[in-house]
Design a protein around this motif. Structure first.
Motif, PDB file in Angstrom:
ATOM      1  N   ILE A 158       0.876  16.953  39.281  1.00  0.00           N
ATOM      2  CA  ILE A 158      -0.018  16.326  38.980  1.00  0.00           C
ATOM      3  C   ILE A 158      -1.183  17.178  38.363  1.00  0.00           C
ATOM      4  O   ILE A 158      -1.849  16.478  37.041  1.00  0.00           O
ATOM      5  N   GLU A 159      -1.355  17.944  38.853  1.00  0.00           N
ATOM      6  CA  GLU A 159      -2.421  19.215  37.481  1.00  0.00           C
ATOM      7  C   GLU A 159      -2.198  19.400  37.243  1.00  0.00           C
ATOM      8  O   GLU A 159      -2.792  19.919  35.692  1.00  0.00           O
ATOM      9  N   ARG A 160      -0.956  20.001  36.880  1.00  0.00           N
ATOM     10  CA  ARG A 160       0.478  20.637  35.271  1.00  0.00           C
ATOM     11  C   ARG A 160       0.054  19.529  34.773  1.00  0.00           C
ATOM     12  O   ARG A 160      -0.243  20.328  32.942  1.00  0.00           O
ATOM     13  N   GLU A 161       0.678  18.934  34.378  1.00  0.00           N
ATOM     14  CA  GLU A 161       0.448  17.299  33.851  1.00  0.00           C
ATOM     15  C   GLU A 161      -0.790  17.189  32.880  1.00  0.00           C
ATOM     16  O   GLU A 161      -1.221  16.694  31.754  1.00  0.00           O
ATOM     17  N   GLU A 162      -2.004  17.204  34.042  1.00  0.00           N
ATOM     18  CA  GLU A 162      -3.280  16.873  34.252  1.00  0.00           C
ATOM     19  C   GLU A 162      -3.295  17.942  32.208  1.00  0.00           C
ATOM     20  O   GLU A 162      -4.344  17.814  31.129  1.00  0.00           O
ATOM     21  N   SER A 163      -3.224  18.997  32.512  1.00  0.00           N
ATOM     22  CA  SER A 163      -3.281  20.211  31.594  1.00  0.00           C
ATOM     23  C   SER A 163      -2.451  19.323  30.016  1.00  0.00           C
ATOM     24  O   SER A 163      -3.549  20.185  28.860  1.00  0.00           O
ATOM     25  N   ARG A 164      -1.810  20.081  30.486  1.00  0.00           N
ATOM     26  CA  ARG A 164      -0.796  19.138  29.105  1.00  0.00           C
ATOM     27  C   ARG A 164      -1.390  17.691  28.626  1.00  0.00           C
ATOM     28  O   ARG A 164      -1.640  17.675  27.557  1.00  0.00           O
ATOM     29  N   ILE A 165      -1.557  16.695  29.194  1.00  0.00           N
ATOM     30  CA  ILE A 165      -2.335  15.918  28.652  1.00  0.00           C
ATOM     31  C   ILE A 165      -2.990  16.146  27.721  1.00  0.00           C
ATOM     32  O   ILE A 165      -3.659  15.605  26.907  1.00  0.00           O
ATOM     33  N   LEU A 166      -4.691  16.780  28.495  1.00  0.00           N
ATOM     34  CA  LEU A 166      -5.504  16.628  27.629  1.00  0.00           C
ATOM     35  C   LEU A 166      -5.844  17.682  26.669  1.00  0.00           C
ATOM     36  O   LEU A 166      -5.777  17.359  25.901  1.00  0.00           O
ATOM     37  N   SER A 167      -4.392  18.436  26.213  1.00  0.00           N
ATOM     38  CA  SER A 167      -4.084  18.968  25.632  1.00  0.00           C
ATOM     39  C   SER A 167      -3.720  18.322  24.148  1.00  0.00           C
ATOM     40  O   SER A 167      -4.540  18.622  23.375  1.00  0.00           O
ATOM     41  N   VAL A 168      -2.537  17.702  24.922  1.00  0.00           N
ATOM     42  CA  VAL A 168      -2.190  16.894  24.060  1.00  0.00           C
ATOM     43  C   VAL A 168      -3.518  15.495  23.058  1.00  0.00           C
ATOM     44  O   VAL A 168      -3.089  15.268  22.162  1.00  0.00           O
ATOM     45  N   LEU A 169      -3.963  14.863  24.080  1.00  0.00           N
ATOM     46  CA  LEU A 169      -5.223  14.623  24.021  1.00  0.00           C
ATOM     47  C   LEU A 169      -6.109  14.964  22.944  1.00  0.00           C
ATOM     48  O   LEU A 169      -7.014  14.727  22.254  1.00  0.00           O
ATOM     49  N   ASP A 170      -6.217  16.250  23.367  1.00  0.00           N
ATOM     50  CA  ASP A 170      -7.355  17.298  22.052  1.00  0.00           C
ATOM     51  C   ASP A 170      -8.758  16.719  22.801  1.00  0.00           C
ATOM     52  O   ASP A 170      -9.625  17.033  21.932  1.00  0.00           O
ATOM     53  N   TRP A 171      -8.367  17.058  24.826  1.00  0.00           N
ATOM     54  CA  TRP A 171      -9.643  16.768  25.057  1.00  0.00           C
ATOM     55  C   TRP A 171     -10.872  15.081  24.603  1.00  0.00           C
ATOM     56  O   TRP A 171     -11.482  14.519  25.097  1.00  0.00           O
ATOM     57  N   LYS A 172      -9.891  14.375  23.803  1.00  0.00           N
ATOM     58  CA  LYS A 172     -10.597  13.165  23.197  1.00  0.00           C
ATOM     59  C   LYS A 172     -10.327  11.693  23.863  1.00  0.00           C
ATOM     60  O   LYS A 172      -9.492  11.685  24.082  1.00  0.00           O
ATOM     61  N   LEU A 173     -10.432  11.596  25.614  1.00  0.00           N
ATOM     62  CA  LEU A 173     -10.857  10.922  26.352  1.00  0.00           C
ATOM     63  C   LEU A 173     -11.880   9.612  26.173  1.00  0.00           C
ATOM     64  O   LEU A 173     -11.917   8.475  27.134  1.00  0.00           O
ATOM     65  N   ASN A 174     -12.767   9.394  25.104  1.00  0.00           N
ATOM     66  CA  ASN A 174     -13.459   8.452  25.278  1.00  0.00           C
ATOM     67  C   ASN A 174     -13.602   7.010  24.657  1.00  0.00           C
ATOM     68  O   ASN A 174     -14.250   6.678  23.686  1.00  0.00           O
ATOM     69  N   GLY A 175     -11.778   6.623  23.908  1.00  0.00           N
ATOM     70  CA  GLY A 175     -12.355   5.687  23.221  1.00  0.00           C
ATOM     71  C   GLY A 175     -12.194   4.280  23.341  1.00  0.00           C
ATOM     72  O   GLY A 175     -12.865   4.074  24.323  1.00  0.00           O
ATOM     73  N   PRO A 176     -11.710   3.431  22.512  1.00  0.00           N
ATOM     74  CA  PRO A 176     -11.708   1.895  23.013  1.00  0.00           C
ATOM     75  C   PRO A 176     -10.706   1.163  23.422  1.00  0.00           C
ATOM     76  O   PRO A 176      -9.860   1.844  23.606  1.00  0.00           O
ATOM     77  N   THR A 177     -11.450   0.075  23.530  1.00  0.00           N
ATOM     78  CA  THR A 177     -10.327  -0.482  24.769  1.00  0.00           C
ATOM     79  C   THR A 177     -10.417  -2.467  24.636  1.00  0.00           C
ATOM     80  O   THR A 177     -11.280  -2.120  24.123  1.00  0.00           O
ATOM     81  N   ALA A 178      -9.771  -2.987  24.985  1.00  0.00           N
ATOM     82  CA  ALA A 178      -9.719  -4.248  24.587  1.00  0.00           C
ATOM     83  C   ALA A 178     -11.281  -4.976  25.585  1.00  0.00           C
ATOM     84  O   ALA A 178     -11.700  -5.884  25.051  1.00  0.00           O
ATOM     85  N   LEU A 179     -10.654  -4.453  26.442  1.00  0.00           N
ATOM     86  CA  LEU A 179     -11.714  -5.003  27.093  1.00  0.00           C
ATOM     87  C   LEU A 179     -13.651  -4.584  26.444  1.00  0.00           C
ATOM     88  O   LEU A 179     -14.018  -5.287  27.019  1.00  0.00           O
ATOM     89  N   GLU A 180     -13.874  -3.347  26.197  1.00  0.00           N
ATOM     90  CA  GLU A 180     -14.656  -2.983  26.225  1.00  0.00           C
ATOM     91  C   GLU A 180     -14.826  -3.556  24.727  1.00  0.00           C
ATOM     92  O   GLU A 180     -16.229  -4.257  24.565  1.00  0.00           O
ATOM     93  N   PHE A 181     -14.102  -4.084  23.922  1.00  0.00           N
ATOM     94  CA  PHE A 181     -14.241  -5.083  22.606  1.00  0.00           C
ATOM     95  C   PHE A 181     -15.286  -6.399  23.117  1.00  0.00           C
ATOM     96  O   PHE A 181     -16.067  -7.109  22.236  1.00  0.00           O
TER      97      PHE A 181
END
Length: 335
Positions: A158-181
């Motif tokens: 899980i921790e290894r996957e977390e590092s890879r995911i954050l890299s792919v997403l370029d640490w951009k983690l605060n995007g929109p969702t349908a709920l927020e709209f």
């Protein structure tokens, strides 16, 4: 990108009768919505990665498909409900999943996930772990997720996957969702026109559909604002309070203030998809366990039961996708 078509002064036609504080709040809300609209058209946009990868998956015996998504979303909601966390963490987590699989910067990683259902499950679990860590006061530790997956994955996985995911997403983690709209659109409408009781009913119904939409693979490629508008329009049709003409007039506020079209063909298509999902009892019981029977009953009345409606595939048809049934504490192997 949807551009605002009006100046700040024209956003509030009755600004002369409003306090400076109210006008400022209205401007801040419009500004926030414009940011979300820009984000969903750029950094946080998704694509139909299942169809785009179909040729590459031809020789894969058991690639990730729409049913895999449904099963994982059911599992995530079960975890969130068990831990008494906010359900908004699930849509956030799945936006991470969709953005990863829509990414063109690491095709090898994308294909690795789409070809291996166990890998897909690990990515989804890790995305939930990230979403809860960022947006909740409590966290779900990797140790807990290891136990919930019955040891299929280790803490290191899980921790290894977390590092890879954050890299792919370029640490951009605060995007929109349908709920927020949904929340922002209804705040804009109710600020000037909607009765409080009607607002509460529409919010409840729209949130129900926004939660359901996360499990629908086709809606995963749709813009979050479109899904939100579809959810709101279905909710308005179902709760009463006002005539269809009055509801339509209220929705025009969104067109005049931020330039979105609540009556577009895209919104109508999303409405139909959501209506069909709400009517399926399998969705109601597995994804929305906390809903009151009255709310589910109201939701189910949005459309007559279509004769062509198809029940969701049974677990036995999902090949080798392992999920945990939180309530009974057992792991089911779908083979």
């Amino acid at each position: 990108m949807v551009q605002a078509r009006y100046t700040r002064e024209s956003r509030c036609p009755s600004s002369k009768t409003k306090s400076a504080a109210t006008i400022e709040q209205s401007d801040m809300l419009v500004d926030r919505i414009e940011v979300l609209l820009s984000q969903e058209n750029s950094t946080y946009a998704t694509r139909n990665y299942i169809d785009a990868s179909r040729d590459d998956l031809t020789n894969t015996p058991e690639p990730v498909n729409e049913t895999c998504r449904l099963k994982m979303v059911e599992w995530l909601y079960a975890i969130i409900d068990m831990c008494q966390l906010r359900r908004s963490a699930v849509p956030i987590a799945m936006t991470y999943v969709d953005r990863i699989l829509s990414s063109a910067c690491d095709d090898e990683y994308v294909m690795e996930i789409l070809k291996d259902r166990n890998k897909y499950q690990l990515v989804v679990i890790t995305c939930l772990y990230i979403a809860v860590k960022i947006f909740e006061q409590q966290v779900i530790s990797p140790e807990v997720l290891v136990k919930l997956s019955r040891g299929r994955y280790s803490e290191q996985d899980i921790e290894r996957e977390e590092s890879r995911i954050l890299s792919v997403l370029d640490w951009k983690l605060n995007g929109p969702t349908a709920l927020e709209f949904v929340q922002h659109f209804l705040s804009m409408i109710s600020d000037s026109k909607m009765d409080e009781a009607a607002t509460n009913e529409v919010i409840g119904m729209a949130r129900l559909q926004a939660e359901l939409s996360v499990a629908n693979q086709s809606l995963a490629y749709e813009k979050y604002s479109v899904v939100a508008l579809a959810s709101i329009r279905n909710a308005m049709d179902s709760v009463g309070f006002y005539t269809p003409q009055e509801w339509a007039q209220m929705l025009q506020v969104l067109s005049s203030m931020i330039g979105v079209d609540p009556f577009s063909g895209q919104v109508q298509d999303a409405r139909l998809s959501l209506q069909q999902m709400v009517q399926k009892r399998s969705y109601q019981t597995s994804i929305l366990p906390r809903l009151s029977s009255e709310l589910v009953r109201n939701a189910s009345s949005m459309l007559p039961k279509p004769a062509l409606e198809r029940e969701i595939s049974s677990p036995t048809s999902v090949s080798r996708l392992s999920v945990t049934n939180i309530e009974v504490g057992s792991t089911e192997q779908y083979a």
